[in-house]
Design a protein around this motif. Structure first.
Motif, PDB file in Angstrom:
ATOM      1  N   PRO A 177     -15.860  -4.368  -3.127  1.00  0.00           N
ATOM      2  CA  PRO A 177     -17.112  -4.343  -2.350  1.00  0.00           C
ATOM      3  C   PRO A 177     -17.427  -5.739  -1.822  1.00  0.00           C
ATOM      4  CG  PRO A 177     -17.360  -3.094  -4.369  1.00  0.00           C
ATOM      5  CD  PRO A 177     -16.022  -3.805  -4.464  1.00  0.00           C
ATOM      6  N   GLY A 178     -17.749  -5.837  -0.551  1.00  0.00           N
ATOM      7  CA  GLY A 178     -18.038  -7.124   0.069  1.00  0.00           C
ATOM      8  C   GLY A 178     -16.816  -7.796   0.663  1.00  0.00           C
ATOM      9  N   MET A 179     -15.628  -7.228   0.397  1.00  0.00           N
ATOM     10  CA  MET A 179     -14.383  -7.778   0.935  1.00  0.00           C
ATOM     11  C   MET A 179     -13.562  -6.634   1.515  1.00  0.00           C
ATOM     12  SD  MET A 179     -13.269 -10.321  -2.147  1.00  0.00           S
ATOM     13  CE  MET A 179     -12.800 -11.831  -1.367  1.00  0.00           C
ATOM     14  N   TYR A 180     -12.935  -6.902   2.649  1.00  0.00           N
ATOM     15  CA  TYR A 180     -12.101  -5.886   3.279  1.00  0.00           C
ATOM     16  C   TYR A 180     -10.722  -6.491   3.508  1.00  0.00           C
ATOM     17  CZ  TYR A 180     -10.467  -2.445   6.684  1.00  0.00           C
ATOM     18  OH  TYR A 180      -9.739  -1.497   7.354  1.00  0.00           O
ATOM     19  N   ARG A 181      -9.740  -6.034   2.733  1.00  0.00           N
ATOM     20  CA  ARG A 181      -8.377  -6.552   2.817  1.00  0.00           C
ATOM     21  C   ARG A 181      -7.496  -5.591   3.593  1.00  0.00           C
ATOM     22  NH1 ARG A 181      -9.948  -7.124  -2.406  1.00  0.00           N
ATOM     23  NH2 ARG A 181     -10.200  -9.246  -3.170  1.00  0.00           N
ATOM     24  N   GLN A 182      -6.575  -6.163   4.376  1.00  0.00           N
ATOM     25  CA  GLN A 182      -5.593  -5.359   5.091  1.00  0.00           C
ATOM     26  C   GLN A 182      -4.233  -6.046   4.985  1.00  0.00           C
ATOM     27  OE1 GLN A 182      -7.087  -3.346   8.872  1.00  0.00           O
ATOM     28  NE2 GLN A 182      -8.105  -5.326   8.923  1.00  0.00           N
ATOM     29  N   ALA A 183      -3.218  -5.282   4.663  1.00  0.00           N
ATOM     30  CA  ALA A 183      -1.859  -5.825   4.559  1.00  0.00           C
ATOM     31  C   ALA A 183      -1.171  -5.777   5.918  1.00  0.00           C
ATOM     32  CB  ALA A 183      -1.058  -5.019   3.549  1.00  0.00           C
ATOM     33  N   ALA A 184      -0.486  -6.844   6.236  1.00  0.00           N
ATOM     34  CA  ALA A 184       0.365  -6.887   7.421  1.00  0.00           C
ATOM     35  C   ALA A 184       1.822  -6.849   6.982  1.00  0.00           C
ATOM     36  CB  ALA A 184       0.085  -8.150   8.234  1.00  0.00           C
ATOM     37  N   ILE A 185       2.152  -7.708   6.017  1.00  0.00           N
ATOM     38  CA  ILE A 185       3.517  -7.840   5.539  1.00  0.00           C
ATOM     39  C   ILE A 185       3.524  -7.561   4.036  1.00  0.00           C
ATOM     40  CG2 ILE A 185       5.491  -9.392   5.295  1.00  0.00           C
ATOM     41  CD1 ILE A 185       4.624  -8.848   8.248  1.00  0.00           C
ATOM     42  N   ASN A 186       4.259  -6.541   3.623  1.00  0.00           N
ATOM     43  CA  ASN A 186       4.464  -6.250   2.207  1.00  0.00           C
ATOM     44  C   ASN A 186       5.724  -5.402   2.080  1.00  0.00           C
ATOM     45  OD1 ASN A 186       3.671  -3.645   2.902  1.00  0.00           O
ATOM     46  ND2 ASN A 186       1.695  -3.771   1.877  1.00  0.00           N
ATOM     47  N   HIS A 187       6.050  -5.025   0.868  1.00  0.00           N
ATOM     48  CA  HIS A 187       7.280  -4.255   0.675  1.00  0.00           C
ATOM     49  C   HIS A 187       7.192  -2.882   1.345  1.00  0.00           C
ATOM     50  CE1 HIS A 187      11.076  -3.170  -1.078  1.00  0.00           C
ATOM     51  NE2 HIS A 187      10.550  -2.033  -1.467  1.00  0.00           N
ATOM     52  N   ALA A 188       6.082  -2.214   1.177  1.00  0.00           N
ATOM     53  CA  ALA A 188       5.939  -0.861   1.723  1.00  0.00           C
ATOM     54  C   ALA A 188       6.039  -0.835   3.248  1.00  0.00           C
ATOM     55  CB  ALA A 188       4.607  -0.259   1.284  1.00  0.00           C
TER      56      ALA A 188
END
Length: 173
Positions: free
Chosen positions: A46-57
């Motif tokens: 809550p209060g943070m919004y993370r998004q992955a660009a580069i990862n294994h999946a």
């Protein structure tokens, strides 16, 4: 006398015959991840919004994770460290404040265009220092696994500010 840069095929072969024509990098070598196609299927707070660009999946990355985080005004994490991982935070917009140390006795701020390096095992807390603006950052970690070690028995030099949300990932004591 000028040097002749022309080559006969037998002098210098520019083709790499030792690379198979079906090498995996031929089609999956360089990957471009459009900014509007990031993956929000990451640990959210809550209060943070993370998004992955580069990862294994997403791209098969074995040793790195990269993405974005948007942190609401006045929001902050609990005290934590990321084990053996190194982290780099690039501030795109807003004002970041980091506190670190055994009692969070050290503090630094960073603004747009600044990079922040967090070494392995350093107890720290990330804070949006601006009460009116979302903090937007790019985050890169030295491994694909999310390592978060919460520290609940710390006696901070300065008592934490009033937190308007509860952070289930980086819990405070």
């Amino acid at each position: 006398m000028p040097h002749d840069h022309s080559h006969d095929d037998h002098d210098h072969d520019h083709h790499h015959h030792d690379t198979p024509s079906d090498a995996p990098w031929k089609y999956d070598g360089v990957r471009v991840i459009p900014g509007d196609k990031l993956d929000a299927n990451t640990a959210q707070t809550p209060g943070m919004y993370r998004q992955a660009a580069i990862n294994h999946a997403r791209v098969g990355a074995e040793k790195i994770w990269a993405g974005t985080v948007a942190i609401a005004p006045n929001a902050k994490t609990g005290v934590h460290h990321h084990g053996p991982l190194e982290s780099v935070i690039y501030v795109v917009r807003g004002r970041a404040r980091l506190r670190w140390g055994e009692r969070l006795e050290f503090v630094a701020e960073a603004g747009p265009g600044d990079f922040i390096y967090v070494p392995p095992y350093v107890p720290h807390q990330e804070i949006n220092a601006n009460p009116d603006e979302t903090l937007e950052c790019v985050l890169v970690r030295s491994d694909n696994e999310a390592v978060v070690v919460n520290i609940t028995d710390i006696d901070p030099v300065e008592q934490p500010e009033n937190v308007p949300w509860i952070d289930p990932i980086h819990r405070e004591g």
